[in-house]
Design an enzyme around this catalytic site. Structure first.
Site, PDB file in Angstrom:
ATOM      1  N   HIS A 101       1.664  -6.357  -0.891  1.00 41.70           N
ATOM      2  CA  HIS A 101       1.356  -4.979  -1.306  1.00 41.70           C
ATOM      3  C   HIS A 101       2.632  -4.261  -1.775  1.00 41.70           C
ATOM      4  CE1 HIS A 101      -1.942  -1.753  -0.694  1.00 41.70           C
ATOM      5  NE2 HIS A 101      -1.145  -1.396  -1.672  1.00 41.70           N
ATOM      6  N   LEU A 102       3.238  -4.857  -2.795  1.00 40.46           N
ATOM      7  CA  LEU A 102       4.510  -4.333  -3.330  1.00 40.46           C
ATOM      8  C   LEU A 102       4.314  -3.415  -4.537  1.00 40.46           C
ATOM      9  CD1 LEU A 102       6.745  -7.563  -3.277  1.00 40.46           C
ATOM     10  CD2 LEU A 102       6.637  -5.744  -1.571  1.00 40.46           C
ATOM     11  N   GLU A 107      -5.380  -6.210   5.556  1.00 39.47           N
ATOM     12  CA  GLU A 107      -3.918  -6.078   5.542  1.00 39.47           C
ATOM     13  C   GLU A 107      -3.444  -5.477   6.851  1.00 39.47           C
ATOM     14  OE1 GLU A 107      -2.494  -4.001   2.090  1.00 39.47           O
ATOM     15  OE2 GLU A 107      -3.580  -5.261   0.683  1.00 39.47           O
TER      16      GLU A 107
END
Length: 529
Positions: free
Chosen positions: A282-283, A264
Site C-alpha cells: 500500500h505504497l 491489510e
C-alpha cells in the site's frame, strides 16, 4: 483568550508542526501516541484539535472522552480510522486532504505497469542471485498497447495523461464520465465489457462501493483478452483475489501488480509467491512529497478552523460560517437526501444537474446546499464523496451543474428541486422542510407526494391499473416485511403512478426482483437514507 491546543498523535513533518505554531496554535507533538489508545483516551480531553495519519484510531470511545475537541484532521484521504458518526454527533468537524496524494498514486500505478510489462522485480531477484537468465524474462512493449482505465476521476485522469505520454491507446470506463470530459482527457469512453475485451493492461482507480466490489471477478476476467495484465493501486476488494489466482495459473492473465489487498496488513495472501505477481505494501501515497503536502495542508486547514471558523475539506459538514449554520442545517439534510434519492435511481452517465431554489431557501447560502445535493447524488456510485469534494468530482467528470434561484412561485415557503439529465432521460424530485424541521419529498417526476425519507424504502413506478397494490402488498407480506409508511401518487387515472414505501429493516434483493416482475411495474428500486 487562550490559544487553541492541538494534539498530533502520528508522525507529521516538522514543517507542519511549525505551521501550527506560526499561526498561534499550541501544539503537543507525540508522534507515537496513536499506537497507545488507552493513553490517548486519557489525555484527549485537554485538546481542541487532533491531527492524525492512519495509525491513530479515533474511535467512539476516544471521541466520547474528547470534551473540548472541535476538529479532527486526517493528513491523507482515507478516514476509515475515524468514527465519523460519533464525531458528527458531538459537533466535531472531520477534515481530510483529498487531493494531496493524487500524483503520487498515479505514478505508482504507471510504475507497476512498467514493472509488470518487463518483469523487473523477478529479473532483479534472478540477477542478484547470480543466474543471468536473459532469455527467461521476455517482456512486452508498452507503446501502442491499449490501457483500460476503470475510474477516470482525479487519480485516473492523471494516469490517462501519463499513459498517453507513453504512446498508449487509452480507453476509460466511468459511469460519471461525459463524452466532453473524455475528449478533453484524450480518452475513448467505453462500457466496462468493451474495456475488458479490448485492454492489454487494466488499471483500477475507483472507490470501493457495493457496486464496485469485485468489479474484476471471474466473470469479468473471462471477458478479457488472453495475456491481459491487471494493476490495482486503488482499494483492496475491487479484485476477486481467488479468481485472479486461477486466471494467473491458467495463463489467461499474464500478470498482476497489486498495491492493495482485501485484507491489510497483508502478511499472507494466496497471490504471494506467484511468479506473475508483483506486490507492494500500500505504497500509493508513499512519497516524500505527498506525505509533506498532506501534512502541511492539514495544518493550514485545522489552524483556519480553530482561529477563524473557516471550514474546508470537511467530511461531515459543508463550508459555512457559524452564523449560517442554524438556518441551513435542515436544508442541507434535505438537499443531500434529494441528491441521494436521484443518485440511487441513476445508472447511466450524468450530463447535467439543475438545482432550483424557490422561496426563502433561495436567499440562503445555496453553494453549501448544492454541494450537499452533489454529495448525495454521487455517493451511491463513488463512495468516498463529501460535501467539499463533490463539486470538484462533478467538474472532473464534465457534469454541468446549474443553480436556479426563484422568488416564491410554489405552494411551499421553501422548495428545492433537483433535476438530473442522463444520456437516456431526465428525472426531477422536489422537497421542502416543514415547521418540524424534517425534510419531506413533495414531488417525484411531476407526481405529487408527501413523504418523509425513511431509513429503508422501496420505490416503484407503475401503470395505474387495478390489482397492483394488492399484489405488491402480498409480496411484502409473503417476505414478512413490515410496512412503516405507504405513499401513492399518479399523473392521472390510468396513467403513470408511483409507490414509495418505508419498511422496517433492509430490503431483500430477491424481493426487488419479484416486484419488478409484476405486470404493471416499470421500475422497482431499494433505497437507503
Amino acid at each position: 483568550m487562550s490559544k487553541p491546543k492541538v494534539l498530533i498523535s502520528d508522525a507529521l513533518s516538522p514543517a507542519a508542526v511549525q505551521i501550527f505554531r506560526d499561526r498561534g496554535v499550541e501544539v503537543d507533538f507525540q508522534p507515537n501516541l496513536g499506537k497507545d489508545k488507552d493513553k490517548l483516551a486519557d489525555i484527549i480531553g485537554d485538546y481542541d484539535g487532533l491531527a492524525i495519519r492512519s495509525a491513530t484510531k479515533a474511535t467512539a470511545k476516544i471521541i466520547e472522552r474528547a470534551k473540548r475537541l472541535k476538529v479532527i484532521g486526517r493528513a491523507g484521504i482515507g478516514v476509515d480510522n475515524v468514527e465519523i458518526p460519533a464525531a458528527t454527533a458531538k459537533g466535531i468537524i472531520v477534515m481530510n486532504t483529498p487531493f494531496g496524494n493524487s500524483i503520487t498514486t498515479a505514478e505508482h500505478a504507471i510504475t507497476l505497469m512498467l514493472a509488470l510489462a518487463r518483469e523487473i522485480p523477478q529479473a532483479d531477484a534472478s540477477t542478484q542471485a547470480g543466474k543471468w537468465e536473459k532469455n527467461r524474462f521476455m517482456g512486452v512493449e508498452i507503446t501502442g498497447k491499449t490501457l483500460g482505465v476503470v475510474g477516470c476521476g482525479n487519480i485516473g485522469s492523471i494516469v490517462c495523461d501519463r499513459a498517453q505520454g507513453l504512446r498508449m491507446k487509452v480507453i476509460g470506463f466511468d459511469p460519471f464520465l461525459t463524452e466532453e470530459r473524455a475528449r478533453d482527457l484524450g480518452v475513448e469512453k467505453v462500457e466496462l465489457d468493451e474495456l475488458l475485451k479490448r485492454a492489454d493492461f487494466i488499471t483500477l482507480h475507483t472507490p470501493l462501493t457495493d457496486k464496485t466490489r469485485n468489479i474484476i471477478d471471474a466473470a469479468a476476467i473471462a471477458k478479457t483478452k488472453k495475456g491481459v495484465r491487471i494493476i490495482n493501486c486503488a482499494r483492496g476488494g475491487l479484485v476477486d483475489e481467488q479468481a485472479l489466482l486461477e486466471a494467473l495459473n491458467s495463463k489467461h492473465v499474464a500478470g498482476a501488480a497489486l498495491d492493495v489487498f482485501a485484507e491489510e496488513p497483508a502478511t499472507s495472501n494466496a497471490l504471494f509467491g506467484h511468479p506473475g505477481v508483483i506486490c507492494t505494501p500500500h505504497l500509493g501515497a508513499s512519497t516524500t512529497e505527498a506525505q509533506e503536502n498532506v501534512a502541511l495542508q492539514i495544518a493550514e486547514q485545522m489552524s483556519d478552523y480553530l482561529l477563524t471558523g473557516a471550514i474546508s475539506n470537511a467530511i461531515n459538514f459543508p463550508s459555512i460560517t457559524a452564523e449560517e449554520a442554524p438556518k441551513l442545517k435542515p436544508f442541507i439534510a434535505l438537499a443531500e437526501k434529494l441528491g441521494s434519492f436521484a443518485g440511487q435511481l441513476t445508472e447511466s452517465s450524468i450530463a447535467k444537474i439543475q438545482i432550483t431554489y424557490e422561496g426563502h431557501v433561495a436567499e440562503m447560502k445555496t453553494k453549501a446546499l448544492t454541494s450537499a445535493v452533489l454529495a448525495g447524488l454521487l455517493r451511491p456510485m463513488l463512495g468516498e464523496v463529501n460535501v467539499v469534494s463533490a463539486p470538484v468530482i462533478a467538474k472532473e467528470r464534465g457534469m454541468i451543474v446549474d443553480e436556479v434561484l426563484r422568488a416564491g412561485e410554489s405552494d411551499y415557503e421553501s422548495l428545492i428541486t433537483v433535476a438530473v439529465t442522463t444520456e437516456h432521460q431526465e428525472r426531477a424530485v422536489s422537497g421542502t422542510v416543514y415547521a418540524d424541521g424534517k425534510p419531506r419529498l413533495v414531488d417525484i417526476k411531476g407526481i405529487r407526494v408527501d413523504a418523509e425519507f425513511g431509513k429503508s424504502m422501496i420505490y416503484v413506478t407503475n401503470e395505474d391499473k387495478p390489482g397492483f397494490i394488492g399484489k405488491f402488498a402480498s409480496l411484502l407480506g409473503d417476505a414478512k416485511i413490515n410496512i412503516a409508511t405507504f405513499h401513492l401518487g399518479r399523473v392521472a387515472a390510468g396513467g403513470d403512478a408511483i409507490a414509495l414505501v418505508e419498511i422496517d429493516g433492509a430490503v431483500p434483493a430477491d424481493l426487488v426482483a419479484k416486484i419488478q416482475a409484476l405486470p404493471q411495474v416499470k421500475q422497482a428500486k431499494a433505497l437507503a437514507f
